[in-house]
Design an enzyme around this catalytic site. Structure first.
Site, short mmCIF file in Angstrom:
data_model
loop_
_atom_site.label_atom_id
_atom_site.label_comp_id
_atom_site.label_asym_id
_atom_site.label_seq_id
_atom_site.Cartn_x
_atom_site.Cartn_y
_atom_site.Cartn_z
N GLU A 122 0.86 -1.18 0.00
CA GLU A 122 0.00 0.00 0.00
C GLU A 122 0.90 1.23 0.00
O GLU A 122 1.88 1.26 0.76
CB GLU A 122 -0.91 0.04 1.23
CG GLU A 122 -1.93 1.16 1.10
CD GLU A 122 -2.94 1.21 2.28
OE1 GLU A 122 -2.81 0.43 3.23
OE2 GLU A 122 -3.82 2.06 2.19
N GLY A 254 2.97 2.44 10.82
CA GLY A 254 2.69 1.62 11.99
C GLY A 254 2.51 0.15 11.67
O GLY A 254 3.19 -0.72 12.23
N ALA A 255 1.60 -0.16 10.74
CA ALA A 255 1.33 -1.55 10.42
C ALA A 255 0.48 -1.61 9.17
O ALA A 255 -0.05 -0.60 8.72
CB ALA A 255 0.59 -2.24 11.57
N MET A 256 0.34 -2.82 8.63
CA MET A 256 -0.34 -2.97 7.34
C MET A 256 -1.23 -4.20 7.33
O MET A 256 -0.80 -5.28 7.74
CB MET A 256 0.73 -3.03 6.24
CG MET A 256 0.16 -3.17 4.84
SD MET A 256 -0.88 -1.75 4.40
CE MET A 256 -2.06 -2.57 3.35
N GLU A 257 -2.45 -4.00 6.84
CA GLU A 257 -3.51 -5.00 6.95
C GLU A 257 -3.53 -6.06 5.85
O GLU A 257 -4.61 -6.60 5.55
CB GLU A 257 -4.85 -4.26 6.95
CG GLU A 257 -5.26 -3.61 5.60
CD GLU A 257 -4.95 -2.12 5.50
OE1 GLU A 257 -4.05 -1.65 6.23
OE2 GLU A 257 -5.60 -1.42 4.69
N ASN A 258 -2.40 -6.40 5.22
CA ASN A 258 -2.38 -7.40 4.15
C ASN A 258 -3.25 -8.61 4.52
O ASN A 258 -3.19 -9.10 5.64
CB ASN A 258 -0.95 -7.89 3.92
CG ASN A 258 0.04 -6.76 3.93
OD1 ASN A 258 -0.04 -5.88 3.09
ND2 ASN A 258 0.94 -6.76 4.90
N HIS A 290 -6.90 -2.38 14.95
CA HIS A 290 -7.10 -1.62 13.71
C HIS A 290 -6.82 -2.50 12.49
O HIS A 290 -7.64 -2.60 11.58
CB HIS A 290 -6.19 -0.39 13.73
CG HIS A 290 -6.27 0.46 12.50
ND1 HIS A 290 -7.04 1.60 12.45
CD2 HIS A 290 -5.68 0.35 11.29
CE1 HIS A 290 -6.92 2.15 11.25
NE2 HIS A 290 -6.10 1.41 10.53
N GLU A 291 -5.66 -3.12 12.48
CA GLU A 291 -5.30 -3.93 11.30
C GLU A 291 -6.24 -5.13 11.17
O GLU A 291 -6.64 -5.48 10.07
CB GLU A 291 -3.84 -4.40 11.38
CG GLU A 291 -2.81 -3.28 11.56
CD GLU A 291 -2.96 -2.11 10.61
OE1 GLU A 291 -3.45 -2.31 9.48
OE2 GLU A 291 -2.61 -0.97 11.00
N1 TRP Z 1 -3.19 0.88 5.66
C1 TRP Z 1 -2.28 1.01 6.76
C2 TRP Z 1 -3.13 1.25 8.00
O1 TRP Z 1 -3.68 2.28 8.21
C3 TRP Z 1 -1.31 2.11 6.68
C4 TRP Z 1 -0.38 2.20 5.52
C5 TRP Z 1 -0.54 2.83 4.36
C6 TRP Z 1 0.96 1.83 5.53
N2 TRP Z 1 0.60 2.87 3.64
C7 TRP Z 1 1.54 2.28 4.34
C8 TRP Z 1 1.71 1.16 6.45
C9 TRP Z 1 2.88 2.10 4.09
C10 TRP Z 1 3.04 0.96 6.16
C11 TRP Z 1 3.64 1.45 5.01
O2 TRP Z 1 -3.35 0.37 8.76
ZN ZN Z 2 -5.71 1.60 8.56
#
Ligand code: TRP
Ligand code: ZN
Length: 851
Positions: A122, A254-258, A290-291
């Site tokens: 993302e 912070g983190a990513m919801e893959n 959140h994720e």
């Molecule tokens: N979608 C993620 C969240 O809000 C955040 C996100 C967007 C992100 N781009 C990113 C995280 C790039 C890490 C690196 O949970």
């Molecule tokens: Zn998010």
């Protein structure tokens, strides 16, 4: 690297892609500098699209071969992708590309962190992995085969065949490319399991580097709590056999919801008593939630295009805030969120970066993961919920999930769900998504003693923002109640729906002039201007039944006295100090709440308020006043401090729960105030005996603030030098507590420390971000802080544009300050902008900030 003329993308130009995808198969042959990615993608023409250009995004890829239906083709390549002629019937695209993860310092696409492979896609990182229509409305099922020598090789979905040197994964759910993930490394898992309410067993894992195994238990519990909560509150069940979380040290956010494979900045998942503060625990719990919640709000229902980012982010932030309120204390969570909203989002809205919750144009989407999209986006959902009510809100959400499951949706779809399920016309409400800027709501009161009527007169207005000169009235839900002069509530909270520029509300049949409590729970993200004096605020501080507004009354008293100290050289207000003492020593109140009462608006927030009043903030005066008020609070509370400290030492074993955290917060606040009176004995003793990071670092902060902490700063480093997350705190603390005239020098010295690593975003932010957050230090009249930050942004940009651009926001408030400071900042901004080959990210940010 940036094109000669940066391109702007507009919401109004949206068109669907010319092709649909039936399936994607990917094979990764991992190698640090020569990873091969083989793709096999089944395309067919999209009947709903007129433009049949076959363009695939692709950046920094070495194309080895490309085939259509088995025959070699020669696409036209540019820096941004490829174009090729394709059949007008379904066809198979196959490509092989080579990429170099170990030299990828942008932390986007496939990269390496401490020898482990990981991805971040993302918003538009998948195009650095292979050629693909990298846009969220193109959704497909993915099969992935990873070939390598790593012990653990993960991707999205459910596990398939594994064997010597390979692992296969299948994701049965259609998804856009930005949710793709791959991880490979010699990792250790902390296992768990969850049984869904329909009886399905889900395998859970948190994967970490060896050595971090003892920091996973809290995150695992938070994950289970989140899964249960989403079933109980939103009726949403998990939909795969496995859910994996991986901790990565080098991560831009912070983190990513893959899908099925969330990747976390290690600072947002690893937790232990010895190394994490109470605030860290709470943040980790919230980010895991959140994720996880994104699985439904983001993944099952995704965004049509990146302009719709708030569709998933605003809603998911709103959901995680509900979760934290349920897990901990609702008023404390609300107060924390409003403090953060004012500090970050209001500030954004007041300056050159102001933009709507749903922006209508951008150059680089990574620059729009903002407080406005996230936090104001969540506020908009909170307002919608108060307007339609609890039951109607959940009914609308059920319809949203039913109608849009599997879709790439828009804000129009979201609004329509609420209109269809409630019968309300939300056309005017939708302005919250399109108009930028923070509305000001002014209230005046009229009391007619003879008739026994009390009228509240409201007016709303929003100042022009970049690109939006004219603002229309918005729908503003104003929660309010009335108290009688004895402090008893006579009219419980109700919602007044403001829709006009000017509007009144009248209460009749009253025996005495009431005291209104307005904007309870901060029911709308507005600036409330009330023509009331401090005795009224003191009354509300003593009596309001709404916990948020009670805190707010104290906050306004603090703000008011600070403003008078700054602008009129007044002494600290005695009535405020008296009222504060009463609340802080009232043991019937929650400790966390009393601790919140003790804290005061930050110097940055004060600068914003002063600028809003039309004055030029003077960082030196603000800093002096803030220190003087702390000292005055300490003196006024002197007799009470020893008991506040002693009575709030939690009994028994450490637990990072709401109760224990609240007590530690209050005791630490008392300890810090004792420091102001020259007594650092408690702090020194606490530093030596602490068995948890909350108490250890609070004691260290008190010692350093009073200039008594040199030995402990060294001891802290010696104790924690092997722990990257704790050492981030060590860098940050020294800079945030540095004296204004020393801040730049302290920062500079720390950037020369052997442990400073500019490639690690946590370390970079912990250091240069702390410089920018030290208001008086950053804005020291020498300009040394501005120059140092600019130097480092220029160094980081070629390596990591995303993090560089994000940190440019430290300069967004520059027009608030005096001519001399403005000139100093402007010359730094212009210096950055003149750097050859500046990234698109940083170029857009600096240009917008310069205006
Ligand atoms: N979608 C993620 C969240 O809000 C955040 C996100 C967007 C992100 N781009 C990113 C995280 C790039 C890490 C690196 O949970
Ligand atoms: Zn998010």
């Amino acid at each position: 690297m940036r094109d000669a003329a940066p391109q702007t993308i507009y919401l109004k130009d949206y068109t669907p892609f010319g092709y649909l995808i039936d399936s994607v198969s990917l094979t990764f042959k991992l190698h640090p500098t020569e990873t091969r990615v083989l793709s096999r993608i089944a395309f067919r023409p999209n009947p709903d699209a007129t433009d049949k250009t076959f363009f695939l995004h692709g950046e920094e890829l070495k194309l080895i071969s490309a085939k259509i239906d088995g025959a070699e083709v020669s696409p036209v390549l540019t820096d941004e992708g490829l174009t090729v002629d394709v059949p007008s019937a379904p066809f198979i695209w196959e490509a092989e590309v080579e990429i170099s993860p170990s030299t990828n310092t942008a932390l986007e696409g496939l990269y390496m962190s401490n020898g482990m492979y990981c991805t971040q896609c993302e918003a538009e990182g998948f195009r650095k992995i292979t050629y693909y229509p990298d846009r969220p409305d193109v959704m497909a099922t993915f099969d992935v085969r990873v070939e390598g020598t790593e012990k653990v090789m993960l991707s999205n979905g459910n596990p398939g065949a594994t064997g010597d040197g390979f692992a296969e994964w299948t994701d049965p759910w259609k998804k856009p490319a930005y949710l793709f993930a791959l991880v490979a490394g010699d990792l250790i898992n902390h296992p768990g399991s969850f049984t869904t309410r329909s009886g399905k067993d889900v395998e859970l894992n948190i994967y970490v580097r060896p050595g971090d195994e003892d920091k996973c238990a809290f995150g695992m519990q938070a994950l289970k709590d989140s899964m249960k909560w989403d079933e109980d509150v939103y009726g949403r069940e998990y939909d795969l056999d496995i859910f994996n979380i991986v901790a990565v040290d080098d991560f831009n956010m912070g983190a990513m919801e893959n899908k099925g494979l969330n990747i976390f900045n290690s600072s947002c998942v690893l937790a232990s008593q010895a190394t994490s503060t109470d605030a860290d625990f709470e943040r980790i719990e919230a980010i895991i939630a959140h994720e996880y919640f994104h699985n439904w709000t983001g993944n099952r229902i995704t965004c049509r295009d990146w302009f719709q980012l708030c569709l998933k982010e605003g809603l998911t932030v709103f959901r995680d805030a509900q979760f934290t309120a349920d897990m901990r204390s609702e008023p404390v969570k609300r107060i924390d969120d409003v403090i953060a909203l004012r500090a970050r989002q209001f500030q954004e809205d007041q300056g050159p970066l102001s933009h709507p919750v749903r922006p209508e144009e951008f150059q680089e989407i990574n620059n729009f993961y903002t407080a406005t999209v996230y936090e104001k986006g969540a506020e908009v959902i909170g307002m919608l919920k108060s307007l339609v009510g609890h039951d109607a809100y959940y009914k609308a959400l059920d319809l949203y999930f039913e109608r849009h499951d599997g879709d790439a949706a828009t804000i129009e779809d979201w609004i329509k769900v609420f209109e269809d399920s409630t019968g309300r016309d939300l056309a005017q409400f939708k302005r919250w998504y399109s108009q930028s800027g923070t509305p000001k709501v002014s209230v005046s009161e009229a009391w007619d003693a003879d008739a026994g009527t009390f009228t509240l007169h409201f007016s709303q207005s929003t100042a022009p923002t970049p690109g939006q000169d004219v603002k229309d009235p918005r729908v503003i839900p104003i929660a309010l109640g009335l108290l009688n002069p004895n402090g008893d509530e006579t009219h419980p909270t109700q919602i007044f729906e403001m829709t006009e520029a000017e509007q009144s509300m009248t209460f009749t049949g009253l025996g005495a002039r009431p005291v209104p409590s307005i904007l309870r729970g901060f029911s709308a993200p507005v600036m409330l201007e009330q023509d009331i004096d401090n005795s009224r605020r003191a009354f509300l501080l003593a009596h309001d039944t709404d916990a948020f507004n009670r805190w707010e009354a104290g906050r306004e008293l603090a703000r008011d006295t600070l403003l008078k100290m700054i602008l009129e050289d007044a002494a600290p207000d005695a009535a405020y100090l008296e009222g504060l003492k009463r609340v802080v020593t009232d043991t019937s109140l929650d400790a966390a709440y009393r601790a919140l009462m003790l804290n005061q608006p930050s110097e940055t927030e004060l600068a914003g308020v002063i600028a809003e009043m039309g004055h030029t903030p003077d960082p030196v005066k603000i800093h002096t006043a803030a220190k003087a008020l702390s000292k005055a609070k300490a003196e006024s509370l002197a007799d009470a401090l020893p008991a506040l400290y002693a009575d709030n030492q939690p009994n028994g074993d450490y637990a990072p729960d709401a109760g224990g955290s609240g007590q530690r917060a209050l005791a630490n606040a008392a300890m810090s105030l004792m420091g102001k009176l020259g007594d650092v004995g408690k702090a020194r003793a606490q530093y030596a005996s602490a068995d948890n990071m909350t108490q250890q670092i609070a004691a260290l902060a008190t010692l350093v603030r009073e200039g008594e902490g040199d030995a402990e700063v060294q001891a802290f480093y010696d104790q924690w030098q092997e722990d990257r997350l704790v050492i981030n705190k060590w860098f940050g603390l020294q800079i945030s507590l540095a004296k204004p005239e020393e801040t730049a020098a302290v920062t500079e010295r720390l950037t020369q420390h052997p442990d400073f690593d500019m490639k690690n975003p946590n370390r970079f932010r912990g250091t240069l971000g702390a410089l920018a957050a030290n208001h008086a230090g950053f804005h020291h009249e020498s300009g040394a802080g501005y120059k140092l930050l600019a130097d480092w942004l220029i160094k980081l940009d070629p390596l990591n544009p995303q993090t560089t651009a994000r940190m440019c926001t430290s300069f967004q408030t520059w027009k608030r300050y005096d001519d001399k400071r403005q000139a100093l900042i402007k010359s730094q901004l212009e210096r950055i902008l003149a750097v050859p080959n500046l990234s698109r990210d940083t170029h857009e940010m600096i240009s917008r900030i310069l205006g």
